[in-house]
Scaffold this active site. Structure first.
Site, mmCIF file in Angstrom:
data_model
loop_
_atom_site.group_PDB
_atom_site.id
_atom_site.type_symbol
_atom_site.label_atom_id
_atom_site.label_comp_id
_atom_site.label_asym_id
_atom_site.label_seq_id
_atom_site.Cartn_x
_atom_site.Cartn_y
_atom_site.Cartn_z
ATOM 1 C CB CYS A 35 -5.725 2.747 -2.313
ATOM 2 S SG CYS A 35 -7.216 2.108 -1.866
ATOM 3 C CG HIS A 65 -2.153 3.980 3.424
ATOM 4 N ND1 HIS A 65 -2.400 5.110 4.138
ATOM 5 C CD2 HIS A 65 -2.962 4.480 2.353
ATOM 6 C CE1 HIS A 65 -3.065 5.896 3.811
ATOM 7 N NE2 HIS A 65 -3.455 5.446 2.326
ATOM 8 C CG ASP A 114 -1.718 1.206 1.254
ATOM 9 O OD1 ASP A 114 -2.291 1.068 -0.062
ATOM 10 O OD2 ASP A 114 -2.894 1.139 2.106
ATOM 11 C CG ASP A 115 -0.173 4.743 -0.404
ATOM 12 O OD1 ASP A 115 -0.939 4.539 -1.209
ATOM 13 O OD2 ASP A 115 -0.404 5.838 0.246
ATOM 14 C CG ASP A 161 -2.776 0.841 -3.385
ATOM 15 O OD1 ASP A 161 -0.848 1.203 -2.881
ATOM 16 O OD2 ASP A 161 -3.304 0.903 -2.825
ATOM 17 C CG ASN A 162 -1.043 4.310 -5.332
ATOM 18 O OD1 ASN A 162 -2.386 3.967 -4.535
ATOM 19 N ND2 ASN A 162 -0.314 4.367 -4.205
ATOM 20 C CG HIS A 206 -9.739 1.762 0.205
ATOM 21 N ND1 HIS A 206 -9.123 2.136 0.141
ATOM 22 C CD2 HIS A 206 -10.829 2.802 0.510
ATOM 23 C CE1 HIS A 206 -9.191 3.629 0.239
ATOM 24 N NE2 HIS A 206 -10.877 3.907 0.234
#
Length: 488
Positions: free
Chosen positions: A93, A232, A55-56, A290-291, A149
């Site tokens: 996300c 994140h 995540d991130d 995710d990004n 999410h």
């Protein structure tokens, strides 16, 4: 700037091209071992699938990408597997997770803008045919451990209504990693039941994933989606991991690095559980973020952040929330012993490709899916086939970006408008805008974006954001605010 594709350590082992050139591997990848009795081709077994999402995570922030952050488990998976050097996701996300679940760009169903906020009531459209449902119908046991999410305000959006047999973790996008709360409300579930339990979420996710594997019948194929909340915001980690980075002066960078190492340790425990259960050799392990890593505080999340943000996407431009490479091209790997050869994979692949690719490996039917944007990339992963010829980075009312071959157009349509054209073959860091030099190519790619915009669904985020803003309570000055009409 130097492209990390050229500098990442490769180790003393045969190159991917060398392995693919060997007929023995291609035979294994194609399932061509002969039956002793009939001499007919025997199909390759359906794999267990361990799909790990960070995540991130910054593009440069793993050991095998040249970072000083310790990630021995992921380094080993990368060294023994395929490093997907041109793997793309959505800029944020929720859109990436939706693209993974559907095999379709989020502009098709209104999730192309922003993320689902904590106060929003929408989610992934219930008429989409998600990946876990397709795999479940093909005989897989499906489990989600970690962040969802894709909708939380209506149970119709929850994971067990979308094809997962079990769920453990949070529904929303950002939680306190120790308290498991969002805006002071606990967001932690086992299946559909709220759960109160202590612990650091990354460690809990690792333990739960290992438990799922330990209780699983290896004769039944397993799809385990392990979606970490690390790294994140908020940047938090146990003291034992923080102490490993005591030499790092910046507290945010220290905690961020500790979060990544904690995640890597948890992944190591999951791999060990597969080995103990005798499942590792027939498990396809996939990993990516995710990004891109967060470089702008506007995209850091719903909690407050201050100071310089610690993720690094070097040498790529910008980060999370943008259409540039730093926001959309992420570190990724695929590891399946004896089936996917090791080495660098330079072909372009997008997260929408995962649904048809995994369905192909699993023998799952996609007849119930809506028209897919994803492509079956098994030939690229197993036999050196070509990657995609183009991708849609994203299209929404205010901006859009597409890639055709090596040409990339980024169009910021809000006033004052700006159009940028890049040749990613020679300029992967997006430093040289060629829009003025190639107006015909600009016009061609703008037409593609306009056509996509005409066909897209309106972003659900706008309606939700407007509703939340208009329903907010009255803002009034505090008693100590001067110059607002009070008595002297």
């Amino acid at each position: 700037m130097t492209d990390l594709r050229d500098t990442a350590p490769r180790g003393a082992r045969p190159s991917r091209r060398d392995v693919l050139a060997g007929g023995g591997f291609l035979a294994a990848a194609a399932g061509l071992s002969l039956l002793a009795s009939g001499g007919r081709a025997q199909a390759a077994p359906r794999p267990h699938i361990l799909y790990i999402l960070a995540d991130d995570l910054g593009f440069a922030d793993l050991g095998f990408q040249g970072s000083d952050i310790a990630t021995p488990t992921l380094d080993r998976l990368a060294a023994e597997g395929a490093r997907l050097r041109d793997f793309y996701v959505q800029p944020m996300c929720t859109p990436t997770r939706a693209a993974l679940m559907t095999g379709r760009y989020p502009l098709r169903y209104g999730l192309q803008t922003g993320v689902i906020p904590s106060g929003a009531r929408y989610g992934l459209a219930t008429d989409e045919f998600p990946l876990p449902l397709a795999l479940g119908e093909a005989g897989y046991r499906t489990a989600l451990v970690g962040k969802w999410h894709l909708g939380h305000a209506d149970r119709a959006y929850w994971p067990r209504r979308r094809g997962f047999d079990s769920f453990y973790g949070p529904l929303v996008g950002e939680i306190d990693h120790f308290q498991h709360t969002a805006h002071g409300v606990t967001d932690w579930y086992r299946d559909d039941a709220p759960l109160e339990e202590p612990g650091y979420d990354t460690e809990l996710f690792g333990a739960e994933a290992a438990r799922v594997i330990g209780a699983h019948d290896p004769d039944t194929p397993l799809f385990l989606y392990l979606a970490f909340t690390a790294p994140h915001t908020p940047y938090q980690a146990p003291r034992s991991y923080l102490d490993r980075y005591a030499h790092v002066a910046d507290p945010a960078r220290r905690a961020y690095a500790a979060m990544i190492t904690a995640m890597d340790t948890a992944i190591g425990g999951v791999i060990a559980a597969l080995e103990a259960r005798g499942m590792r050799e027939n498990t396809l392990v996939l990993f990516h973020s995710d990004n891109g890593g967060t470089r702008d505080a506007m995209f850091a999340g719903e909690g407050a952040v201050s100071g310089a943000l610690p993720p690094s996407n070097a040498p790529l431009r910008a980060g999370k929330g943008t259409l540039y490479e730093g926001g959309t091209r992420v570190v990724a790997l695929a590891n399946w012993p004896g089936r996917i050869p090791p080495g660098d994979v330079e072909g372009v692949m997008h997260v929408v490709d995962m649904l048809p690719t995994l369905a192909g490996f699993a023998g799952a039917s996609l007849e119930r899916s809506k028209p897919l944007d994803g492509q079956d990339m098994r030939p690229m992963l197993t036999a050196g086939g070509a990657g995609r010829s183009g991708i849609v980075y994203n299209v929404e009312p205010t901006q859009g970006a597409v890639r055709a071959g090596d040409w990339k157009l980024v169009w910021h349509a809000t006033l004052p408008p700006r159009v940028e054209l890049f040749d990613l073959a020679t300029d992967p860091d997006e430093t040289t805008d060629l829009a003025g030099k190639y107006p015909d190519k600009v016009a061609e790619l703008q037409r593609e974006i306009v056509d996509l915009a005409r066909a897209m669904e309106p972003p659900l985020f706008y309606e939700a954001a407007l509703s939340l803003t208009l329903s907010a309570p009255l803002s009034t000055p505090g008693p100590a605010d001067p110059g607002l009409g009070g008595n002297d």
